[in-house]
Design an enzyme around this catalytic site. Structure first.
Site, mmCIF file in Angstrom:
data_model
loop_
_atom_site.group_PDB
_atom_site.id
_atom_site.type_symbol
_atom_site.label_atom_id
_atom_site.label_comp_id
_atom_site.label_asym_id
_atom_site.label_seq_id
_atom_site.Cartn_x
_atom_site.Cartn_y
_atom_site.Cartn_z
ATOM 1 N N TYR A 5 28.156 31.488 40.358
ATOM 2 C CA TYR A 5 28.542 30.140 39.690
ATOM 3 C C TYR A 5 27.567 29.121 40.425
ATOM 4 O O TYR A 5 27.863 27.875 40.594
ATOM 5 C CB TYR A 5 29.940 29.851 40.053
ATOM 6 C CG TYR A 5 30.866 30.976 39.826
ATOM 7 C CD1 TYR A 5 31.070 31.278 38.611
ATOM 8 C CD2 TYR A 5 31.502 31.506 40.925
ATOM 9 C CE1 TYR A 5 31.921 32.214 38.197
ATOM 10 C CE2 TYR A 5 32.494 32.503 40.521
ATOM 11 C CZ TYR A 5 32.522 32.979 39.527
ATOM 12 O OH TYR A 5 33.729 34.022 39.193
ATOM 13 N N TYR A 133 42.844 32.860 34.550
ATOM 14 C CA TYR A 133 41.405 33.145 35.033
ATOM 15 C C TYR A 133 41.708 34.968 35.318
ATOM 16 O O TYR A 133 42.173 35.171 36.224
ATOM 17 C CB TYR A 133 40.799 32.468 36.217
ATOM 18 C CG TYR A 133 39.566 33.302 36.741
ATOM 19 C CD1 TYR A 133 38.283 32.780 36.015
ATOM 20 C CD2 TYR A 133 39.623 34.148 37.731
ATOM 21 C CE1 TYR A 133 37.124 33.420 36.397
ATOM 22 C CE2 TYR A 133 38.206 34.876 37.999
ATOM 23 C CZ TYR A 133 37.069 34.521 37.418
ATOM 24 O OH TYR A 133 35.997 35.282 37.604
ATOM 25 N N LYS A 263 40.884 42.361 45.663
ATOM 26 C CA LYS A 263 40.648 41.444 46.766
ATOM 27 C C LYS A 263 41.079 41.947 47.902
ATOM 28 O O LYS A 263 40.375 42.594 48.816
ATOM 29 C CB LYS A 263 41.400 39.871 46.161
ATOM 30 C CG LYS A 263 40.395 39.358 45.053
ATOM 31 C CD LYS A 263 40.753 38.081 44.844
ATOM 32 C CE LYS A 263 40.299 37.178 43.828
ATOM 33 N NZ LYS A 263 38.949 36.476 44.045
HETATM 34 N N1 PMP Z 1 41.593 38.043 38.230
HETATM 35 C C1 PMP Z 1 41.915 37.300 39.227
HETATM 36 C C2 PMP Z 1 43.461 36.669 39.185
HETATM 37 C C3 PMP Z 1 41.069 36.803 40.034
HETATM 38 O O1 PMP Z 1 41.519 35.715 40.899
HETATM 39 C C4 PMP Z 1 40.062 37.294 40.197
HETATM 40 C C5 PMP Z 1 38.600 36.884 41.141
HETATM 41 N N2 PMP Z 1 38.579 35.369 41.361
HETATM 42 C C6 PMP Z 1 39.468 38.269 39.028
HETATM 43 C C7 PMP Z 1 40.589 38.778 38.459
HETATM 44 C C8 PMP Z 1 38.086 39.054 39.029
HETATM 45 O O2 PMP Z 1 37.823 39.868 40.055
HETATM 46 P P1 PMP Z 1 36.460 40.035 40.613
HETATM 47 O O3 PMP Z 1 35.960 38.702 41.227
HETATM 48 O O4 PMP Z 1 36.704 40.887 41.922
HETATM 49 O O5 PMP Z 1 35.630 40.678 39.808
#
Ligand code: PMP
Length: 415
Positions: A5, A133, A263
Site C-alpha cells: 500500500y 475487507y 494471521k
Molecule cells: N480478511 C481479513 C478480515 C483481513 O483482515 C485480511 C488481512 N488484513 C485478509 C482477509 C487478507 O489476509 P492476507 O493479508 O493474509 O492475505
C-alpha cells in the site's frame, strides 16, 4: 523494493527493523519501539518466543517442506485436528492456504463449487456487507466495499457482487428488525443467484475497524438458513481470541458453513491460513466433482503448520481471556481522553482492539515519524489510528502506546 500500500517513489519514511523480542521492535539505529500492531493482528504472543522458535527449529530438522498432493505429514494432521476441535462443531474439514487472501479465495470457490455440485449452477454471486475487507486478490477484492474502499480503483473489472448496508454500529446494540431488512430483501430478490453471504463477524477490520453486535450475526445466520445460502465467516483478523472469545462467531453462538483463518494462526511466525467447512460441503463437492479444484505449491507447509500447533497450544495454556480483558480495560482507559478532541469522530474498543476514528485522514508523513519518536509502533490508515497489541503486553507498555495515540492525534493531526 515496493512496500505494501505504498508509493514506489521512496517518498514515505521507512524504518529498518533488525530484531524483535516480546512486544518490542529494535530499529537499526538502536531505538526500541513498543509494538501496538502485533504485525497486523498476527503476533499475539509477541516476538521471538522460545516455544515458537523451538517448534520451527525442531520441524526444520525433519522436513522444511514437501508437496501436499498425495502426501500428508504430522504437523498438518495435528493442526487440522486442533482447528476442528476449537472451531464450532459443524466445521469438520480443513483446507490449508498460504495467506488470508487465498483462504478467502478458497472459501468463495468452495461455495460456488458446492452450489454447482447441488445442481444450482445459477448461484454464482455473493452477498456481502459494505465496509468489509477480505484481501487483495481478485475474488476477495470483489467482496470488499467497492465504493470508497481500498479497492475502488478496480471498479468495473471485478465480478459484480451484491452489497447490503454496513452492519449497524455497536457491539451491545440491541437488534432491530430494520437492521437486517435490506439484507433480507436482497436475499429474497436474488435467492436463485446467490451462493453465499460473506462477512467479517462482529469486527470489520481494514475496511473501517467497526464493531457490530452478535445479535446481528445471529440474524444473518437465520437468514442464510431461511434462504438456503451458505454463510462464510472471515475470521482472519478476529480469530484466536482477539475479540475476547476464541472466534468472533462464538459471541453469537453460531457456526458459519465456511470459516477463514489466518494471521494469528501461526502466532505471526509464518505465512499460513486455513479454510474450514462442513462435512456436507466437502462431501457434496467430492461426490459431484471428485476434487476441490485448488492446490497451491506450498499448501500445508510443515514449518508453518508446526509453529501454528505450538502457537495454539501456547494460547490455550495461557490466561488469554484475562489478558485480552486487561488489554480491553487498558485501551478503554488510555484512549478515553481522545474522545474530547475536536479532530476525533469516535473512540471504540472491543477486546484487544482500540480505535480512534478521526474526521479527516492523517498525514502519514507527519504522524508515522511522530509515533516512532514516542517509542511506539502504530501504523494509522486513512482516518483510523488503531492498536491491536500482542496479548502479552503489560499495562505499563499499553499505557505508553495509548498515551502516544492520543498525543499524536492531538499534536500532529490538526482539528
Ligand atoms: N480478511 C481479513 C478480515 C483481513 O483482515 C485480511 C488481512 N488484513 C485478509 C482477509 C487478507 O489476509 P492476507 O493479508 O493474509 O492475505
Amino acid at each position: 523494493m515496493w512496500h505494501p500500500y505504498a508509493s514506489a517513489l521512496g517518498d514515505a519514511p521507512l524504518f529498518p527493523v533488525v530484531s524483535a523480542e516480546g512486544v518490542r521492535l529494535r530499529l537499526a539505529d538502536g531505538r526500541e519501539l513498543i509494538d501496538g500492531m502485533a504485525s497486523w493482528w498476527a503476533a499475539i504472543h509477541g516476538y521471538n518466543h522460545p516455544a515458537l522458535n523451538s517448534a520451527v527449529r525442531t520441524q526444520l530438522d525433519s522436513m522444511a517442506h514437501v508437496m501436499f498432493g498425495g502426501l500428508t505429514h504430522p504437523p498438518a494432521v495435528e493442526l487440522a485436528r486442533r482447528l476442528v476441535d476449537l472451531t464450532p462443531a459443524p466445521l469438520q474439514r480443513v483446507f490449508f492456504a498460504d495467506s488470508g487472501s487465498v483462504a478467502v479465495e478458497v472459501a468463495l470457490k468452495m461455495a460456488l463449487q458446492y452450489q454447482r455440485a447441488r445442481g444450482l449452477t445459477g448461484r454464482t454471486r455473493m452477498i456481502t456487507v459494505r465496509g468489509g475487507y477480505h484481501g487483495d486478490t481478485f475474488a476477495p477484492m470483489a467482496v470488499c466495499d467497492p465504493e470508497g474502499g481500498m479497492h475502488s480503483l478496480w471498479a468495473g473489472v471485478l465480478p459484480e457482487q451484491i452489497f447490503a448496508p454496513i452492519p449497524p454500529a455497536g457491539f451491545a446494540r440491541p437488534l432491530a428488525a430494520a437492521d437486517t431488512a435490506d439484507l433480507a430483501d436482497l436475499l429474497a430478490k436474488h435467492r436463485d443467484e446467490v451462493a453465499a453471504v460473506v462477512l467479517e463477524p462482529v469486527v470489520q477490520g481494514a475496511g473501517g475497524m467497526r464493531f457490530h453486535s452478535p445479535a446481528y450475526l445471529r440474524r444473518v445466520r437465520e437468514l442464510c438458513d431461511e434462504f438456503d445460502v451458505l454463510l462464510i465467516a472471515d475470521e482472519i483478523a478476529t480469530g484466536f481470541g482477539r475479540t475476547g472469545e476464541l472466534f468472533a462467531c462464538d459471541h453469537a453462538g453460531i457456526s458459519p458453513d465456511i470459516m477463514c483463518l489466518g494471521k494469528a494462526l501461526t502466532g505471526g511466525y509464518l505465512t499460513l491460513a486455513a479454510t474450514l467447512c462442513t462435512d456436507e460441503i466437502a462431501e457434496a463437492i467430492s461426490r459431484a466433482h471428485g476434487a476441490f479444484m485448488h492446490g497451491p505449491t506450498f499448501m500445508g507447509n510443515p514449518l508453518a503448520a508446526a509453529v501454528a500447533v505450538a502457537s495454539i497450544d501456547l494460547l490455550l495454556a495461557s490466561p488469554w481471556r484475562d489478558r485480552v480483558a486487561a488489554l480491553e480495560a487498558g485501551l478503554r482507559e488510555g484512549l478515553a481522553p481522545a474522545a474530547d478532541l475536536p479532530q476525533v469522530a469516535d473512540v471504540r474498543v472491543l477486546g484487544g482492539i482500540g480505535v480512534i476514528e478521526l474526521h479527516r485522514p492523517v498525514d502519514m508523513s507527519a504522524v508515522q515519524p511522530a509515533f516512532v519518536e514516542r517509542g511506539v509502533w502504530i501504523r494509522p490508515f486513512g482516518k483510523l489510528v488503531y492498536a491491536m497489541p500482542p496479548y502479552v503486553m503489560t499495562a505499563e507498555d499499553l499505557a505508553v502506546v495509548t498515551a502516544a495515540m492520543v498525543d499524536v492525534v492531538a499534536a500532529e493531526h490538526p482539528a
